[in-house]
Structures are given as structure tokens and as C-alpha cells.
Design a protein around this motif. Structure first.
Motif, short mmCIF file in Angstrom:
data_model
loop_
_atom_site.label_atom_id
_atom_site.label_comp_id
_atom_site.label_asym_id
_atom_site.label_seq_id
_atom_site.Cartn_x
_atom_site.Cartn_y
_atom_site.Cartn_z
N PRO A 184 19.49 43.28 -20.65
CA PRO A 184 20.46 44.31 -21.00
C PRO A 184 21.23 44.72 -19.75
CG PRO A 184 18.33 44.77 -22.00
CD PRO A 184 18.12 43.63 -21.05
N PRO A 185 22.48 45.15 -19.88
CA PRO A 185 23.33 45.46 -18.72
C PRO A 185 22.71 46.45 -17.75
CG PRO A 185 24.64 45.42 -20.72
CD PRO A 185 23.22 45.30 -21.15
N GLU A 186 22.03 47.50 -18.27
CA GLU A 186 21.49 48.52 -17.37
C GLU A 186 20.32 47.98 -16.55
OE1 GLU A 186 19.00 48.79 -21.01
OE2 GLU A 186 21.13 48.53 -20.57
N GLN A 187 19.54 47.03 -17.13
CA GLN A 187 18.46 46.41 -16.38
C GLN A 187 19.01 45.44 -15.33
OE1 GLN A 187 15.46 44.68 -18.91
NE2 GLN A 187 15.39 46.48 -20.27
N LEU A 188 20.04 44.70 -15.69
CA LEU A 188 20.65 43.77 -14.75
C LEU A 188 21.26 44.52 -13.56
CD1 LEU A 188 21.38 40.84 -14.14
CD2 LEU A 188 23.48 41.15 -15.45
#
Length: 250
Positions: A184-188
Motif C-alpha cells: 500500500p502507498p503509505e507502507q511504501l
């Protein structure tokens, strides 16, 4: 069917349960059962943590000002009931029920009003982050629901859309899993920042709390995102590796 995943981020002092989870970063809460009607809401939650954390969490659930998932900041006049169903040294199972008043609103009630009946809910809480997963019909008006929710949460609660995808019939009902093996974008973003600032160097060039300040997010949120990203990458890495053979008995 589709799944819609989003997260709420509560500011300090706006949600007693979030305050406890922030104080005890290793404590988590997930929903076991969730039901909503136009007039009421009831749910069963499973919490894991230390005995001290669970005692504080039980007190937060019993707080007279706390109504599970209610988005109204002021006293809404609802009648709330909480009951501990199970308790051990590291587990707490809590039942919560409340009757809705004219001023009450919540994520499930907004979903019922905007998306219709037949919804499935799953939630997971860690720190100040409250993640929701809703399984719904392909034609449900997601944007209308998201806009209505944004208008209700106010300035004290952040809201973040994580993904909207088709339900995978071969996958588990897990709101943490990455889609198509992509983070997910926030984890990346968290993982990229950790690498760039030297969090994974030995010795570390930056501590977690300092990195969280640079990213302007709570420390517990950053810790959660990194752990989920690391777990996803590790699982993907060894997916095709042969399982370990048991060691012979000496």
C-alpha cells in the motif's frame, strides 16, 4: 463484490481507546463480529496486549464518554452498554452496544445510509489508527460514502483511502494483505523514508521517533507501517523457497 479499505487517525484526546493504544504500542484490537441497523450498533472486539494495557483498555471501553465508532464529539445522548466476554493475561474480548439518537452518527451508519444493506465490516486498531474494511456490492456509490464520511469526521480525525479492489475468492479475509503483492502507498512511503534516512543501517543513522517526526505521523503509526511492509516483503521473498527440513533428533 468489492472491498473498500480506509483508515481513520484520531488526534490525542479525541478517542479514549486510541489514547490507550497509543500509550501501549504493542496492543491491538480487531473486530470479531459487527452489526448495524438504522437505530443501533453492536460489535465484539478482541484485544491483545499486556495485562496492564488490557486493564487500561477495559477502562476506556467503559468510559461514559466513549461510544464505539461514534463520530460525534459532544454528548449525543446515546445509551451505551459494554460487557467483558472473556479476559486472560493477554486477551480481552468486549461486547459493545449502543442505541442511536438523532445526533449520533458512525462509520457503519453512514455506510448503511450511503451504500445500502448487505455490508460486511472488519476493523483493526493499533495506536491512533483505526482501519476499516467493507465488503460491498460492485455498484455501491463509494465516493458518496467517502465524501459523507469526510464531512462527519471533522478536523480531529484524519482519513485516508487505502484501496478499492475486487474481492479475491481465493484470498483470506485480511485487511492487512497487500494487493497483487504491491505494498500500500503509505507502507511504501514509510519503507522508502526508512531506507533513505538510514533506519536500517548498523548502527542506525536515525531512530524511529525521529523518523516519525520527519514524516509528521505518530511513532506507533510508522512502526505499524514498517512492520506490515517488512512482513509482506519477507513473505513474498520466501514464497518460492523450499520449506526447512526438520533437524534430526540427536
Amino acid at each position: 463484490m468489492r472491498e473498500f479499505v480506509f483508515a481513520l487517525e484520531y488526534d490525542p484526546g479525541t478517542n479514549p481507546v486510541a489514547d490507550v493504544l497509543e500509550a501501549y504500542p504493542d496492543t491491538t484490537v480487531r473486530s470479531l463480529s459487527y452489526h448495524v441497523t438504522p437505530e443501533s450498533l453492536w460489535r465484539v472486539d478482541h484485544a491483545s496486549g499486556t495485562a496492564e494495557a488490557l486493564e487500561a483498555l477495559e477502562g476506556a471501553y467503559a468510559d461514559a464518554d466513549y461510544f464505539a465508532d461514534c463520530l460525534v464529539r459532544d454528548d449525543c445522548g446515546a445509551t451505551c452498554e459494554t460487557q467483558v466476554l472473556d479476559r486472560s493475561s493477554d486477551t480481552l474480548v468486549v461486547y459493545t452496544y449502543w442505541d442511536r439518537t438523532e445526533s449520533c452518527t458512525s462509520v457503519p451508519h453512514l455506510a448503511l445510509e450511503q451504500l445500502g444493506r448487505g455490508l460486511l465490516f472488519e476493523t483493526y486498531r493499533e495506536g491512533r489508527r483505526h482501519r476499516w474494511r467493507i465488503v460491498l456490492d460492485d455498484t455501491a456509490p463509494i465516493h458518496d460514502f467517502f465524501n459523507a464520511m469526510g464531512a462527519e469526521v471533522g478536523e480531529c480525525t484524519g482519513i485516508e483511502m487505502l484501496r478499492l479492489t475486487d474481492v479475491d475468492p481465493d484470498g483470506s479475509f485480511d485487511a492487512d494483505r497487500p494487493v497483487d503483492n504491491d505494498l500500500p502507498p503509505e507502507q511504501l512511503e514509510a519503507l522508502r523514508a526508512a531506507v533513505e534516512y538510514g533506519y536500517y543501517e548498523t548502527p542506525r543513522d536515525i531512530e524511529l521517533s525521529e523518523l516519525a517526526e520527519r514524516l509528521e505521523i505518530p511513532r506507533s503509526t510508522l512502526s505499524y507501517r514498517l512492520r506490515r511492509a517488512e512482513a509482506a516483503l519477507a513473505t513474498d521473498r520466501i514464497a518460492d523457497v523450499s520449506p526447512l527440513e526438520p533437524s534430526p533428533v540427536q
